[in-house]
Scaffold this motif. Sequence first.
Motif, PDB file in Angstrom:
ATOM      1  N   ASP A 169      -7.559   7.007 -13.458  1.00 60.85           N
ATOM      2  CA  ASP A 169      -7.223   5.819 -14.302  1.00 60.85           C
ATOM      3  C   ASP A 169      -5.992   5.752 -15.054  1.00 60.85           C
ATOM      4  OD1 ASP A 169      -9.596   4.705 -13.392  1.00 60.85           O
ATOM      5  OD2 ASP A 169     -10.864   5.036 -15.203  1.00 60.85           O
ATOM      6  N   GLN A 170      -5.508   7.130 -15.675  1.00 63.41           N
ATOM      7  CA  GLN A 170      -4.278   7.044 -16.408  1.00 63.41           C
ATOM      8  C   GLN A 170      -3.018   6.877 -15.492  1.00 63.41           C
ATOM      9  OE1 GLN A 170      -4.203  10.687 -18.750  1.00 63.41           O
ATOM     10  NE2 GLN A 170      -5.953   9.912 -19.959  1.00 63.41           N
TER      11      GLN A 170
ATOM     12  N   TYR B 227       0.780  -1.230   0.030  1.00 65.50           N
ATOM     13  CA  TYR B 227       0.041   0.056  -0.019  1.00 65.50           C
ATOM     14  C   TYR B 227       0.928   1.197  -0.071  1.00 65.50           C
ATOM     15  CZ  TYR B 227      -3.260   3.686   1.403  1.00 65.50           C
ATOM     16  OH  TYR B 227      -4.193   4.635   1.551  1.00 65.50           O
ATOM     17  N   GLN B 228       1.961   1.123   0.714  1.00 67.91           N
ATOM     18  CA  GLN B 228       2.856   2.347   0.855  1.00 67.91           C
ATOM     19  C   GLN B 228       3.583   2.680  -0.520  1.00 67.91           C
ATOM     20  OE1 GLN B 228       5.464   1.850   4.185  1.00 67.91           O
ATOM     21  NE2 GLN B 228       3.865   2.668   5.829  1.00 67.91           N
ATOM     22  N   ARG B 229       3.954   1.538  -1.129  1.00 69.16           N
ATOM     23  CA  ARG B 229       4.627   1.669  -2.374  1.00 69.16           C
ATOM     24  C   ARG B 229       3.418   2.308  -3.161  1.00 69.16           C
ATOM     25  NH1 ARG B 229       7.190  -3.400  -0.992  1.00 69.16           N
ATOM     26  NH2 ARG B 229       5.676  -4.339  -2.053  1.00 69.16           N
TER      27      ARG B 229
ATOM     28  N   ILE C 151       1.486   3.485 -13.170  1.00 70.29           N
ATOM     29  CA  ILE C 151       2.062   2.730 -12.245  1.00 70.29           C
ATOM     30  C   ILE C 151       1.928   1.281 -12.234  1.00 70.29           C
ATOM     31  CG2 ILE C 151       2.312   4.881 -10.784  1.00 70.29           C
ATOM     32  CD1 ILE C 151       0.112   3.468  -9.136  1.00 70.29           C
ATOM     33  N   GLY C 152       1.246   0.795 -13.264  1.00 74.61           N
ATOM     34  CA  GLY C 152       0.845  -0.788 -13.290  1.00 74.61           C
ATOM     35  C   GLY C 152      -0.127  -1.170 -12.422  1.00 74.61           C
ATOM     36  N   GLU C 153      -1.014  -0.534 -11.923  1.00 70.82           N
ATOM     37  CA  GLU C 153      -1.968  -1.034 -11.075  1.00 70.82           C
ATOM     38  C   GLU C 153      -3.544  -1.077 -11.609  1.00 70.82           C
ATOM     39  OE1 GLU C 153      -1.507  -2.130  -8.241  1.00 70.82           O
ATOM     40  OE2 GLU C 153       0.342  -1.423  -7.435  1.00 70.82           O
ATOM     41  N   THR C 154      -3.777  -1.377 -12.861  1.00 64.84           N
ATOM     42  CA  THR C 154      -4.815  -1.197 -13.680  1.00 64.84           C
ATOM     43  C   THR C 154      -5.677  -2.458 -12.861  1.00 64.84           C
ATOM     44  OG1 THR C 154      -3.881  -2.387 -15.340  1.00 64.84           O
ATOM     45  CG2 THR C 154      -4.147  -0.338 -15.631  1.00 64.84           C
TER      46      THR C 154
ATOM     47  N   LYS D 285       4.063   5.823  -5.521  1.00 60.96           N
ATOM     48  CA  LYS D 285       4.101   5.843  -6.744  1.00 60.96           C
ATOM     49  C   LYS D 285       3.064   6.529  -7.377  1.00 60.96           C
ATOM     50  CE  LYS D 285       6.539   1.569  -7.520  1.00 60.96           C
ATOM     51  NZ  LYS D 285       6.352  -0.053  -8.094  1.00 60.96           N
ATOM     52  N   PHE D 286       1.926   6.252  -6.963  1.00 63.44           N
ATOM     53  CA  PHE D 286       0.881   7.199  -7.453  1.00 63.44           C
ATOM     54  C   PHE D 286       0.973   8.807  -7.313  1.00 63.44           C
ATOM     55  CE2 PHE D 286      -3.234   9.290  -7.300  1.00 63.44           C
ATOM     56  CZ  PHE D 286      -4.216   8.563  -8.291  1.00 63.44           C
TER      57      PHE D 286
END
Length: 226
Positions: A37-38, A10-12, A43-46, A16-17
């Motif tokens: 969403d973009q 969660y912290q990472r 950050i690769g969290e889709t 990153k967000f």
Amino acid sequence: MPTSDDIAAYQRRRAKFMSAVWDAEEQEEIGFGIKVDQMLQQIGETALPVASIRRLVEDLIGDGMLKEFNPFHEQAYPSSVKLTAYGRAEVQRWVTEKNRGTDAFPLSYQQVYNYNTTVHGDVSGSNFVAGSIGTHISQSTQITEQRSSIAMKAVELLEASGITGDEREEILADIETLREGDPTPTRLKAALRRLSRWGGSAIAVDTTAALAGEVQALARQTLGQI
């Protein structure tokens, strides 16, 4: 109760967000807000569940780091956001002092991007970590040599192509990004994509085709490693 791995993840994700939003605002020209969403795609969290996205964004808004740009959205979570002055200052400090965490980001920049991190402590009643942070140092693959090679060849191509004016300044800015000690992945990817496109367009010119092909190929290869 969340495990230490859950909290570290969660912290990472949170760091990153926020870093992605900061990078996007630095490049934004008009000011329509940054699409959530973009940023998740960046950050690769889709694949995050909607509830996790809502928690992430609403926690950051509640902490005073983000403000909702479009409160009339129809999604289950805020669709567009902007940094607050506090949020911008925290991200800038976190990015600048890469080996230190902040109140908002307990994991340092280096821990988020370059290491596998383990977090220890009692987290009941807290959104973040209430204990100490330990790291299992396992540094990820570095791409410094590739960046240096692209920068060198891009300079050669720039001089050979005779480009001037604003376009030259933009290319030089991307080359400087490659030469930085530790640019954020978002900025690095953006610079590599632009240099790859530029190399692709320069291939059409006979006098620079070979060098342009090298710049494009190296940029694409490096993008695939980030």
